[in-house]
Design a protein around this motif. Sequence first.
Motif, mmCIF file in Angstrom:
data_model
loop_
_atom_site.group_PDB
_atom_site.id
_atom_site.type_symbol
_atom_site.label_atom_id
_atom_site.label_comp_id
_atom_site.label_asym_id
_atom_site.label_seq_id
_atom_site.Cartn_x
_atom_site.Cartn_y
_atom_site.Cartn_z
ATOM 1 N N PHE A 1 123.506 110.409 86.752
ATOM 2 C CA PHE A 1 123.034 111.372 86.068
ATOM 3 C C PHE A 1 121.887 112.694 85.812
ATOM 4 C CE2 PHE A 1 122.310 114.259 82.252
ATOM 5 C CZ PHE A 1 123.378 114.003 81.413
ATOM 6 N N GLY A 2 120.954 111.872 86.929
ATOM 7 C CA GLY A 2 119.577 112.660 86.990
ATOM 8 C C GLY A 2 120.217 113.881 88.558
ATOM 9 N N LEU A 3 121.310 113.002 89.327
ATOM 10 C CA LEU A 3 121.017 114.292 90.746
ATOM 11 C C LEU A 3 122.448 114.819 90.192
ATOM 12 C CD1 LEU A 3 121.281 110.654 92.867
ATOM 13 C CD2 LEU A 3 119.506 112.944 92.789
ATOM 14 N N THR A 4 123.431 114.393 89.525
ATOM 15 C CA THR A 4 124.521 115.438 88.940
ATOM 16 C C THR A 4 123.554 116.261 88.346
ATOM 17 O OG1 THR A 4 124.908 113.986 87.108
ATOM 18 C CG2 THR A 4 126.142 113.769 89.251
ATOM 19 N N SER A 5 122.893 116.078 87.192
ATOM 20 C CA SER A 5 122.329 117.632 86.653
ATOM 21 C C SER A 5 121.565 118.179 87.540
ATOM 22 C CB SER A 5 121.317 116.963 85.995
ATOM 23 O OG SER A 5 121.947 116.133 84.259
ATOM 24 N N THR B 1 131.393 124.955 91.624
ATOM 25 C CA THR B 1 130.419 123.595 92.393
ATOM 26 C C THR B 1 130.702 123.731 91.262
ATOM 27 O OG1 THR B 1 130.658 124.927 94.174
ATOM 28 C CG2 THR B 1 128.655 123.816 93.775
ATOM 29 N N LEU B 2 130.062 124.421 89.909
ATOM 30 C CA LEU B 2 130.054 123.742 88.637
ATOM 31 C C LEU B 2 130.475 122.793 88.380
ATOM 32 C CD1 LEU B 2 127.517 124.163 86.842
ATOM 33 C CD2 LEU B 2 128.055 126.153 85.814
ATOM 34 N N VAL B 3 132.085 123.420 88.297
ATOM 35 C CA VAL B 3 133.077 122.214 87.585
ATOM 36 C C VAL B 3 132.551 121.215 88.057
ATOM 37 C CG1 VAL B 3 134.990 122.129 87.057
ATOM 38 C CG2 VAL B 3 134.253 124.505 86.698
ATOM 39 N N GLY B 4 132.803 121.045 88.820
ATOM 40 C CA GLY B 4 132.398 119.756 89.999
ATOM 41 C C GLY B 4 131.748 119.136 89.804
ATOM 42 N N ALA B 5 130.411 119.821 89.611
ATOM 43 C CA ALA B 5 129.267 118.705 89.576
ATOM 44 C C ALA B 5 129.059 118.600 87.696
ATOM 45 C CB ALA B 5 128.053 119.494 89.403
ATOM 46 N N ARG B 6 129.918 119.030 87.015
ATOM 47 C CA ARG B 6 129.766 118.864 85.163
ATOM 48 C C ARG B 6 130.962 117.540 85.166
ATOM 49 N NH1 ARG B 6 127.312 119.267 81.014
ATOM 50 N NH2 ARG B 6 129.118 120.316 79.841
#
Length: 470
Positions: free
Chosen positions: A88-92, A103-108
Motif C-alpha cells: 500500500f505504501g509503494l502503490t501510494s 498511470t494514476l488509474v493503474g496505480a490506483r
Amino acid sequence: MRRDHPTPVLGALGLFTVLLGAALPLIDFFIVNVALPTIDHDLAAGPALLELVVAGYGLAYAVLLVLGGRLGDMAGRRRLFLLGIAAFGLTSLACGLAPDAWTLVGARVAQGASAALMLPQVLATIQAATSGHRRARAMSLYGATAGLSMVAGQILGGVLVAAAPLSSVFGESAGWRSVFLVNVPVAAVGLFLAARAVPETRSERPAPVDVPGTLLLGVSLVTLLAPLTEGRAAGWPLWTWVSLALFPFAAVAFYLVERRADRRGLVPLVPPSLLRIDSLRRGLTLVVPFSIGFGGFMFVIAVALQQGLRLGPAESGLSMAPMAVAFFAASLAGPRLVRRYGSRVVTAGGLIQAAGVVVLALTVWRGWSDLGLLGLAPGMAVAGLGQGLQLPVLFRIVLSDVPPERAGVGGGVMTTTQQAALALGVATLGSLFLTPGSGMRDALIVTLLVQLAAVVLTTLLSLRLPRTVA
C-alpha cells in the motif's frame, strides 16, 4: 514475544496498529473526492478517467477482499498484513508520482489490490486474538475507526489539496499528489509496529483458494460496478448495457458454484452455510443500504460544495468536521449503550440519522445561495451522531457468531459487502446527482431524499436484529 503462541493475544499497541491498517484503505477511498478537480486540471483527465481514478481503486478492492481473507487464513494473517501495508505504501508512492492520468488509474488499481490484502487481516486478527469484553471493545473501536476514516478522508483531502506542502517540487499539482504521498510515512510506521506488536494467527484448517468462486465473484462485481460507475461519464455505450445484462447470470452462477462446493464438503470462497448464521445475515442486510447511502452522500456533497457553491477544497473538506466529531463521540458511547439497550441502539441511530438528513435537506432548500460551514454544521452533526450509533454496532453484530477459524472469510465477506455497497452508492447516487436537467441545489435535495429512504430502510430492518449483542 513469541509470534506463534497457541493462544495469541492482541495487545493495545497491536490493536492500534491493525486499526491504523484498517483506516488507510477507507481514507483513500474518500480522500480523492475533493482532489478530483485539481487532478482534472493538472492531468487533463476528463470525466471518464476521473471516474476510473475512483472506480479502479474501489473495484480492485472489492473484488479481492474475500480472497485476501482466505490467503490470510492460509499463509498467516500477520504475514499478509505486513505484505499488504508495504504494498500500500509503494502503490501510494506510485499514485503520488504519476505523470499522467492513465498511470494514476493503474496505480490506483494496484493500491486497491494492496488494500484488499491488508484489510481482511484486521478483522480476522481481532476475532482470533481477542475474546469476551476485549473483543467487544476492539470491534467497537474497529467500527468507530471505519466510520471516522471515511469522513476524515474527505477532511484530510481538502486540507492537503489546499495546503500543497510540496509546491516547490511539484508546482500546482502538489495538492492532489500530497493526498497519496501522505500514506508513505504512515505505511512505514505501520510496517514497523506490525512487525513487533501484531501476533501471528492463521486458520487451524486452512482451505485452498477457490479459483472458480474467486473468478465468478470478480466477474459479478465488475459487471455490476464498472458500468454503473463509468456509464454516465462515458455516455452509456453498448458495453455498459451488455455488462449489466450479464451481471445476474454471473451472480447466479457464483451462488450455484459456491453452494455445490459447500455441499461436497469443500470450502468455497463465500460458503453459503456462513450466511445461515443469523446475526451475520441480518447484519449484512443493514450494512448494504447504510453504505450505499453513506458512500453516495460523501461523493455528492464534495461535488456540490466545490462545483455548486464554489467552496475551496479545504472549506469543502472541513464541512465534514461536525459529522466526524459527532460520529466519534457516538462511537465511544456505543459499547456502554449496547450493554444496556442491545441492538435497539441501531434503531435509535437510524432515527437520529434520518433527522439529520432532513435538517440538511431543509437547509439546502432554504439557504442554498448563502450556504457555508456554519449552515451545514447542525445537519452534519446530527447525521454523524446517528451514523456513529449504527456502524460500529453493525460490524460487531455481523461477526459476533462467526467461529474464529472462519474469521478471515467472515471479515472478507463483511468488508466486501461494505466496499461494494459504498462503490454502488457513489455510482448510483452520483449518477442521479450529475444527471443533466436540474440545478445543483435541486439535484442535491433529491439525492438527500434518496439517502433518507435508505436510512428509513436501515431503521426498519434494524427491528429484526437479535435484541442482545454478543
